[in-house]
Design a protein around this motif. Structure first.
Motif, PDB file in Angstrom:
ATOM      1  N   GLN A   1      42.947  44.913 154.258  1.00 49.43           N
ATOM      2  CA  GLN A   1      43.096  43.566 154.800  1.00 49.43           C
ATOM      3  C   GLN A   1      43.758  43.646 156.163  1.00 49.43           C
ATOM      4  O   GLN A   1      44.740  44.358 156.342  1.00 49.43           O
ATOM      5  CB  GLN A   1      43.938  42.697 153.888  1.00 49.43           C
ATOM      6  N   GLN A   2      43.200  42.908 157.122  1.00 51.61           N
ATOM      7  CA  GLN A   2      43.782  42.901 158.450  1.00 51.61           C
ATOM      8  C   GLN A   2      44.853  41.821 158.576  1.00 51.61           C
ATOM      9  O   GLN A   2      45.788  41.958 159.333  1.00 51.61           O
ATOM     10  CB  GLN A   2      42.694  42.681 159.486  1.00 51.61           C
ATOM     11  N   TYR A   3      44.696  40.743 157.816  1.00 50.25           N
ATOM     12  CA  TYR A   3      45.624  39.620 157.888  1.00 50.25           C
ATOM     13  C   TYR A   3      46.197  39.339 156.508  1.00 50.25           C
ATOM     14  O   TYR A   3      45.518  39.463 155.501  1.00 50.25           O
ATOM     15  CB  TYR A   3      44.917  38.372 158.411  1.00 50.25           C
ATOM     16  N   ASP A   4      47.430  38.913 156.482  1.00 51.75           N
ATOM     17  CA  ASP A   4      48.115  38.569 155.243  1.00 51.75           C
ATOM     18  C   ASP A   4      47.560  37.255 154.697  1.00 51.75           C
ATOM     19  O   ASP A   4      47.410  36.277 155.440  1.00 51.75           O
ATOM     20  CB  ASP A   4      49.612  38.433 155.534  1.00 51.75           C
ATOM     21  N   ASP A   5      47.205  37.225 153.410  1.00 49.40           N
ATOM     22  CA  ASP A   5      46.634  36.022 152.794  1.00 49.40           C
ATOM     23  C   ASP A   5      47.561  34.818 152.908  1.00 49.40           C
ATOM     24  O   ASP A   5      47.121  33.700 153.194  1.00 49.40           O
ATOM     25  CB  ASP A   5      46.318  36.264 151.315  1.00 49.40           C
ATOM     26  N   TYR A   6      48.855  35.027 152.687  1.00 50.15           N
ATOM     27  CA  TYR A   6      49.814  33.924 152.743  1.00 50.15           C
ATOM     28  C   TYR A   6      49.842  33.301 154.141  1.00 50.15           C
ATOM     29  O   TYR A   6      49.845  32.077 154.284  1.00 50.15           O
ATOM     30  CB  TYR A   6      51.219  34.409 152.362  1.00 50.15           C
ATOM     31  N   SER A   7      49.844  34.121 155.168  1.00 49.77           N
ATOM     32  CA  SER A   7      49.893  33.620 156.545  1.00 49.77           C
ATOM     33  C   SER A   7      48.638  32.828 156.885  1.00 49.77           C
ATOM     34  O   SER A   7      48.714  31.773 157.530  1.00 49.77           O
ATOM     35  CB  SER A   7      50.037  34.778 157.533  1.00 49.77           C
TER      36      SER A   7
END
Length: 63
Positions: A15-21
């Motif tokens: 994953q490149q980006y955090d799901d929460y963010s």
């Protein structure tokens, strides 16, 4: 993003980006949408960043 771990010929997808963010930004776009404009929320993914846009603004005026 893909990573080639040692001892295998198959890449692991990371994953490149955090799901929460990502969810937090999307929730802010929805919460601060000006629904009278009847616009969509736009999400554009570029190699180095995400761009979110909505038909509205944060808090009008100044505090």
């Amino acid at each position: 993003m893909r990573e080639m771990p040692g001892g295998t010929m198959f890449p692991d997808v990371m994953q490149q980006y955090d799901d929460y963010s990502m969810r937090e930004v999307l929730h802010n776009c929805i919460a601060h949408q000006d629904y009278t404009l009847q616009e969509r929320i736009n999400l554009v993914e570029n190699p180095g960043f995400l761009y979110y846009a909505n038909g509205g603004s944060f808090i009008p005026g100044s505090l």
